[in-house]
Design a protein around this motif. Structure first.
Motif, mmCIF file in Angstrom:
data_model
loop_
_atom_site.group_PDB
_atom_site.id
_atom_site.type_symbol
_atom_site.label_atom_id
_atom_site.label_comp_id
_atom_site.label_asym_id
_atom_site.label_seq_id
_atom_site.Cartn_x
_atom_site.Cartn_y
_atom_site.Cartn_z
ATOM 1 N N PHE A 219 0.800 -1.225 0.000
ATOM 2 C CA PHE A 219 0.000 0.000 0.000
ATOM 3 C C PHE A 219 0.835 1.279 0.000
ATOM 4 C CE2 PHE A 219 -3.085 -2.820 2.509
ATOM 5 C CZ PHE A 219 -3.705 -3.243 1.350
ATOM 6 N N ILE A 220 2.104 1.185 0.355
ATOM 7 C CA ILE A 220 2.935 2.387 0.487
ATOM 8 C C ILE A 220 4.048 2.356 -0.555
ATOM 9 C CG2 ILE A 220 4.422 3.715 2.032
ATOM 10 C CD1 ILE A 220 2.895 2.553 4.382
ATOM 11 N N LYS A 221 4.108 3.378 -1.381
ATOM 12 C CA LYS A 221 5.153 3.494 -2.395
ATOM 13 C C LYS A 221 6.129 4.636 -2.100
ATOM 14 C CE LYS A 221 3.244 0.130 -4.543
ATOM 15 N NZ LYS A 221 3.861 -1.219 -4.421
ATOM 16 N N ASP A 222 5.733 5.556 -1.254
ATOM 17 C CA ASP A 222 6.612 6.664 -0.869
ATOM 18 C C ASP A 222 7.672 6.148 0.099
ATOM 19 O OD1 ASP A 222 7.833 8.991 -0.119
ATOM 20 O OD2 ASP A 222 6.017 10.010 0.540
ATOM 21 N N ARG A 223 8.945 6.253 -0.278
ATOM 22 C CA ARG A 223 10.022 5.695 0.546
ATOM 23 C C ARG A 223 10.130 6.399 1.893
ATOM 24 N NH1 ARG A 223 13.319 2.158 -1.735
ATOM 25 N NH2 ARG A 223 14.827 2.544 -0.080
ATOM 26 N N ASP A 224 9.697 7.638 1.978
ATOM 27 C CA ASP A 224 9.748 8.351 3.257
ATOM 28 C C ASP A 224 8.747 7.790 4.266
ATOM 29 O OD1 ASP A 224 11.755 10.022 2.392
ATOM 30 O OD2 ASP A 224 10.378 11.576 1.691
ATOM 31 N N LEU A 225 7.792 6.990 3.801
ATOM 32 C CA LEU A 225 6.784 6.408 4.682
ATOM 33 C C LEU A 225 7.029 4.922 4.944
ATOM 34 C CD1 LEU A 225 3.535 8.061 3.244
ATOM 35 C CD2 LEU A 225 4.860 8.753 5.250
ATOM 36 N N PHE A 226 8.132 4.388 4.423
ATOM 37 C CA PHE A 226 8.423 2.975 4.642
ATOM 38 C C PHE A 226 8.654 2.693 6.126
ATOM 39 C CE2 PHE A 226 10.240 1.571 0.259
ATOM 40 C CZ PHE A 226 8.964 1.652 -0.257
ATOM 41 N N PRO A 227 7.992 1.668 6.693
ATOM 42 C CA PRO A 227 8.329 1.251 8.057
ATOM 43 C C PRO A 227 9.667 0.517 8.090
ATOM 44 C CG PRO A 227 6.640 -0.173 7.143
ATOM 45 C CD PRO A 227 6.853 0.924 6.148
ATOM 46 N N LEU A 228 10.163 0.278 9.279
ATOM 47 C CA LEU A 228 11.500 -0.285 9.451
ATOM 48 C C LEU A 228 11.639 -1.656 8.811
ATOM 49 C CD1 LEU A 228 14.295 0.071 10.775
ATOM 50 C CD2 LEU A 228 13.351 -0.981 12.837
ATOM 51 N N GLN A 229 10.602 -2.485 8.898
ATOM 52 C CA GLN A 229 10.717 -3.846 8.394
ATOM 53 C C GLN A 229 10.816 -3.890 6.867
ATOM 54 O OE1 GLN A 229 11.331 -6.209 10.355
ATOM 55 N NE2 GLN A 229 10.863 -5.157 12.255
ATOM 56 N N VAL A 230 10.202 -2.935 6.183
ATOM 57 C CA VAL A 230 10.329 -2.872 4.723
ATOM 58 C C VAL A 230 11.762 -2.510 4.347
ATOM 59 C CG1 VAL A 230 9.539 -1.705 2.641
ATOM 60 C CG2 VAL A 230 7.900 -2.305 4.416
ATOM 61 N N ILE A 231 12.351 -1.582 5.081
ATOM 62 C CA ILE A 231 13.752 -1.212 4.826
ATOM 63 C C ILE A 231 14.673 -2.388 5.133
ATOM 64 C CG2 ILE A 231 15.602 0.361 5.501
ATOM 65 C CD1 ILE A 231 13.417 2.409 6.149
ATOM 66 N N LEU A 232 14.400 -3.094 6.227
ATOM 67 C CA LEU A 232 15.201 -4.273 6.570
ATOM 68 C C LEU A 232 15.092 -5.334 5.484
ATOM 69 C CD1 LEU A 232 16.869 -5.999 8.531
ATOM 70 C CD2 LEU A 232 14.734 -6.647 9.669
ATOM 71 N N ARG A 233 13.911 -5.521 4.933
ATOM 72 C CA ARG A 233 13.737 -6.504 3.865
ATOM 73 C C ARG A 233 14.560 -6.121 2.634
ATOM 74 N NH1 ARG A 233 10.342 -7.190 -0.576
ATOM 75 N NH2 ARG A 233 9.845 -9.387 -1.045
ATOM 76 N N GLU A 234 14.569 -4.840 2.311
ATOM 77 C CA GLU A 234 15.376 -4.396 1.181
ATOM 78 C C GLU A 234 16.859 -4.675 1.408
ATOM 79 O OE1 GLU A 234 14.712 -0.340 0.286
ATOM 80 O OE2 GLU A 234 12.885 -0.708 -0.868
ATOM 81 N N ILE A 235 17.308 -4.436 2.628
ATOM 82 C CA ILE A 235 18.723 -4.636 2.930
ATOM 83 C C ILE A 235 19.087 -6.108 2.843
ATOM 84 C CG2 ILE A 235 20.433 -4.495 4.791
ATOM 85 C CD1 ILE A 235 19.109 -1.900 5.657
ATOM 86 N N LEU A 236 18.223 -6.979 3.350
ATOM 87 C CA LEU A 236 18.545 -8.406 3.401
ATOM 88 C C LEU A 236 18.354 -9.102 2.055
ATOM 89 C CD1 LEU A 236 17.010 -9.406 6.845
ATOM 90 C CD2 LEU A 236 19.382 -8.884 6.302
#
Length: 292
Positions: A219-236
């Motif tokens: 539901f969220i495409k704006d990177r400034d609104l990404f929660p922590l777990q979405v960022i963690l998923r990108e990193i991993l």
């Protein structure tokens, strides 16, 4: 007074059970220890290391410095805290209202409403109708998109309803005689007597909100609104540690320790919640198993 003696077979069985439990404890705890030690290790040594890890290899906090200097992770932390705090408050308020209505014995069609709500645990409209609904009401690219559509969990609602039904009717009748309305009855009588189940339900909702990434990524495409777990998923998964790496020859090496440090940063806060709610957990979680 007669004394009970434990037979040899019972003692052997007890030792065997303790051994199994200790093995399960090690299997459960070691992955967390591995990630902790790896996040504190020197990047070059951890990349070249193979096998088990029982201590940090060359103590270093460089990975944590890179993580906390990354603006995306700090924004993700803020977004996740908003989702958890506001989301849990919304969850508890609406779940308590729903459980209060369903726990009343004189409500018209009470059993029918309970059945229809239980029906949603096993059958739902599916992902595409949910997406179209969220888009249709204008919640796309908003943190409310992961709060409002999931305001009530049916399983938690039934647990809270069962807890409310276990409160003696005499307390409610005396409160009504003194002029208490439904809101006074709920917020000043029932909820204060249901603190164990409220603590457990809060923990269920908080863990679900903290670990949630799927619907946020949907539901969220704006990177400034990404929660922590979405960022963690990108990193991993996407191996996106370039912004936290120096860009030199150590980019791959420091990127590996950054992954472990990010996991720790995303995991440790929710682990600290358990000790404060542990004394309520067993009593609150088992309430639905002893009363129907």
């Amino acid at each position: 007074m007669p004394t009970t003696t434990t037979s040899l077979s019972e003692r052997i069985f007890d030792r065997f059970v303790y051994l199994i439990l200790c093995a399960l404890m090690v299997v459960t705890i070691y992955p967390l220890l591995y990630v902790t030690f790896a996040s504190l290790s020197d990047a070059g040594q951890i990349v070249s290391h193979q096998g088990l890890l029982w201590k940090p290899l060359g103590f270093s906090l460089e990975a944590y410095k890179r993580v906390f200097s990354n603006s995306a992770i700090l924004k993700g932390y803020g977004n996740t805290l908003f989702i958890v705090i506001v989301g849990v408050l919304v969850n508890l308020f609406l779940t308590a209202l729903g459980a209060f209505v369903l726990s009343r014995r004189n409500v018209l069609w009470n059993k029918l409403f309970t059945f229809l709500i239980l029906f949603t645990m096993f059958f739902n409209g599916g992902l595409i109708p949910l997406y179209l609904l969220v888009k249709g009401v204008g919640l796309m690219d908003s943190l409310w998109a992961v709060i409002i559509p999931f305001a009530i969990n049916t399983f938690n609602l039934i647990i809270m309803r069962t807890s409310f039904m276990s409160i003696p009717e005499a307390l409610e009748e005396s409160a009504k005689i003194d002029g208490a309305n439904h809101f006074v009855l709920l917020f000043r009588i029932i909820l204060p007597l249901s603190l164990p189940v409220l603590a457990v339900i809060s923990l269920y909702y908080a863990v679900d909100k903290w670990n949630g990434w799927f619907y946020a990524s949907l539901f969220i495409k704006d990177r400034d609104l990404f929660p922590l777990q979405v960022i963690l998923r990108e990193i991993l998964i996407s191996n996106s540690t370039d912004s936290m790496s120096s860009g030199g020859g150590d980019q791959f090496q420091i990127g590996e320790t950054i992954k472990y440090a990010t996991i720790m940063v995303a995991t440790v806060p929710i682990l600290f919640v358990y000790p404060f709610l542990q004394r309520f957990f067993v009593k609150g979680a088992m309430v639905g198993a002893v009363k129907g």
